[in-house]
Scaffold this active site. Structure first.
Site, PDB file in Angstrom:
ATOM      1  N   SER A  60     -31.680  72.638 -19.759  1.00  0.00           N
ATOM      2  CA  SER A  60     -31.574  71.731 -18.708  1.00  0.00           C
ATOM      3  C   SER A  60     -31.282  72.724 -17.544  1.00  0.00           C
ATOM      4  CB  SER A  60     -29.869  70.614 -18.954  1.00  0.00           C
ATOM      5  OG  SER A  60     -28.975  71.481 -19.021  1.00  0.00           O
ATOM      6  N   LYS A  61     -30.827  72.140 -16.219  1.00  0.00           N
ATOM      7  CA  LYS A  61     -30.809  72.658 -14.910  1.00  0.00           C
ATOM      8  C   LYS A  61     -29.729  73.571 -14.633  1.00  0.00           C
ATOM      9  CE  LYS A  61     -32.020  69.493 -10.753  1.00  0.00           C
ATOM     10  NZ  LYS A  61     -31.403  68.152 -10.864  1.00  0.00           N
ATOM     11  N   ARG A  62     -28.757  73.541 -15.561  1.00  0.00           N
ATOM     12  CA  ARG A  62     -28.184  74.972 -15.111  1.00  0.00           C
ATOM     13  C   ARG A  62     -28.503  75.669 -16.066  1.00  0.00           C
ATOM     14  NH1 ARG A  62     -25.437  75.268 -20.451  1.00  0.00           N
ATOM     15  NH2 ARG A  62     -26.130  73.242 -21.652  1.00  0.00           N
ATOM     16  N   HIS A  63     -29.613  75.685 -16.635  1.00  0.00           N
ATOM     17  CA  HIS A  63     -30.384  76.672 -17.094  1.00  0.00           C
ATOM     18  C   HIS A  63     -31.193  77.647 -16.101  1.00  0.00           C
ATOM     19  CE1 HIS A  63     -29.343  75.201 -21.050  1.00  0.00           C
ATOM     20  NE2 HIS A  63     -28.977  76.068 -21.634  1.00  0.00           N
ATOM     21  N   GLY A  64     -30.649  77.212 -14.866  1.00  0.00           N
ATOM     22  CA  GLY A  64     -32.008  78.000 -13.026  1.00  0.00           C
ATOM     23  C   GLY A  64     -32.839  76.533 -13.755  1.00  0.00           C
TER      24      GLY A  64
END
Ligand code: GLU
Length: 466
Positions: A237-241
């Site tokens: 998801s977005k929080r992985h970049g």
């Protein structure tokens, strides 16, 4: 029978890398078998679908060069056809009208939850004679017994009992068809022979197979692609970049490198890491796709990208790198040929952003010396070495590599020092301390004026550093 696969994204956001990999597998399958590939935009969710998302998906497909033979089709343009099929199912007794109120369904659900049962519709309206003018939904009459067997192209055999499946809503009260029905109609009408999609749809597949059968349509084969995880094991998801495909473009990745990385994510062919398009098409095999989810690894992606940067066509790289440099305000129209600079620097770059940064000092004086490099190379006494080299370089009639090399060697000889005593300060003077190729090549590319100007700057830096 012609093989035909499809990619069917819902336009509720950008194309993310998981979707891109599913698209790639589907595209590869079609190309591998000399078949056709269809793009279908599943925009029936009117609240969440946007035109921007459609455009973002088309742009990403284009950037990745996943070309399609048909489409893009839009589901919103096919509502009449879906309703025609729903009416056929109703007429054949394979679907029925349901007037169960939200309250009734809520109570049913609460009871089932309390009894630790899976919440499901209980078939209350099956066989009831519902007035079509009354507000109602239409439900598909799922078979009551027997199993649905999916011979999954990736996972092997999956058996689901019909007792697990309830009667799905296929038309809402407002008359709009639902996702599961639309997909079945489309996959049939478009002649899809292999449905390759994310495994988040695996629960829909037995229901869809029952609908194909109810319509008397041939059932396509299915292959469910496992999801992609972040490096922490959670769903990517977005929080992985970056997860948006086009973000990778902005971050300086080549499309063929991203495709190569994605095809290797959960699929292998011996130990081979690098696959050009033709090779991917030649070797790709769904049966060899790993059933377990794969973890996204940005370092590996950078490594793959680096391999492609090393061998990419120079003129093409120059066009791409120039865009990054323009955005950075570094003009490349004057100064050395960008392709020659890239050729000298590219093996040091993992991305085009890095490559653009490595090319900068050839066109623009750096703001300041790298502190560590200056401390090592621009020491007291180095001004003398630089001054001597400057004199030799200044009097060169031609600014060619061999002449530059000889001029430096002459300075070394005259000073009676080791080569490094001249070369180290000269390199830092000219580059500011940035990674650079052979010194004569670097000096050649930087050019006479900038080289002499930067040597003067380094000399005064040494003399004034206090
Ligand atoms: N539209 C669905 C999605 O974006 C895919 C449906 C399918 O491939 O069958 O998740």
């Amino acid at each position: 029978m012609t093989i035909k696969t499809r990619f069917a994204p819902s336009p509720t956001g950008y194309l993310h890398v998981g979707g891109a990999r599913t698209a790639l597998f589907s595209w590869l399958y079609a190309r591998r078998h000399g078949g056709q590939f269809v793009l279908r935009i599943e925009d029936t969710d009117l609240e969440r679908s946007t035109e921007d998302s459609v455009n973002a998906i088309l742009e990403a497909m284009d950037w990745l060069d996943l070309d399609y033979d048909e489409g893009p089709y839009y589901q919103t343009q096919r509502f009449d056809r879906y309703n025609e099929v729903i009416d056929q199912l109703l007429a054949a007794g394979q679907a029925y009208r349901c007037t169960c109120s939200k309250d009734r369904l809520d109570v049913l659900r609460a009871e089932q939850m309390a009894n630790k049962q899976k919440p499901r519709y209980d078939g209350h309206c099956r066989g009831r004679d519902v007035d079509p003018d009354q507000p109602h939904v239409v439900r598909f009459l799922n078979p009551q017994d027997g199993d649905v067997v999916i011979d999954d192209l990736i996972r092997g055999s999956i058996v689901v009992s019909n007792t697990e499946l309830d009667d799905l809503i296929i038309r809402r009260t407002d008359g709009s068809p639902t996702y599961n029905l639309s997909v079945v109609v489309d996959d049939h009408d478009m002649g899809i022979t292999q449905v390759i999609r994310g495994d988040d749809h695996i629960n829909n597949t037995p229901r869809q197979i029952n609908m194909f059968r109810a319509m008397g349509w041939p059932v396509p084969a299915f292959g469910h692609v496992p999801m992609i995880l972040g490096d922490d094991g959670a769903r990517l998801s977005k929080r992985h970049g970056a997860v948006s495909v086009m973000q990778y473009k902005e971050d300086g990745f080549l499309p063929e490198a991203l495709l190569n990385y994605l095809v290797r994510l959960g699929w292998s062919h011996g130990d081979q890491e690098l696959f050009g398009r033709a090779e991917m098409v030649e070797y790709f095999d769904l049966a060899a796709v790993n059933r377990a989810p794969s973890a996204f690894n940005t370092e590996k992606l950078v490594w793959v990208n680096q391999q492609y940067i090393k061998t990419a066509d120079l003129a093409r790289l120059a066009d791409l790198v120039r865009e990054f440099m323009d955005a950075d305000g570094v003009a490349t129209a004057q100064g050395p040929d960008l392709a020659a600079v890239i050729d000298a620097q590219r093996e040091r770059a993992g991305t085009l952003v890095e490559l653009a940064a490595l090319c900068r000092f050839y066109y623009r004086d750096f703001a300041e010396f790298d502190a560590a490099a200056a401390k090592k190379a621009l020491k007291d006494g180095a001004d003398e070495a630089l001054g001597c080299a400057r004199g030799k370089l200044e009097s060169l009639p031609d600014w060619e590599r061999t002449a530059i090399h000889d001029a430096i060697a002459q300075a070394v000889g005259e000073l009676g020092v080791g080569f490094g005593k001249v070369a180290m300060p000269l390199r830092v003077a000219v580059t500011g301390g940035a990674p650079s190729p052979d010194l004569d090549l670097t000096v050649h590319l930087v050019g006479r004026d900038a080289t002499l100007r930067r040597i003067d700057r380094a000399i005064s830096y040494i003399r004034n550093k206090g």
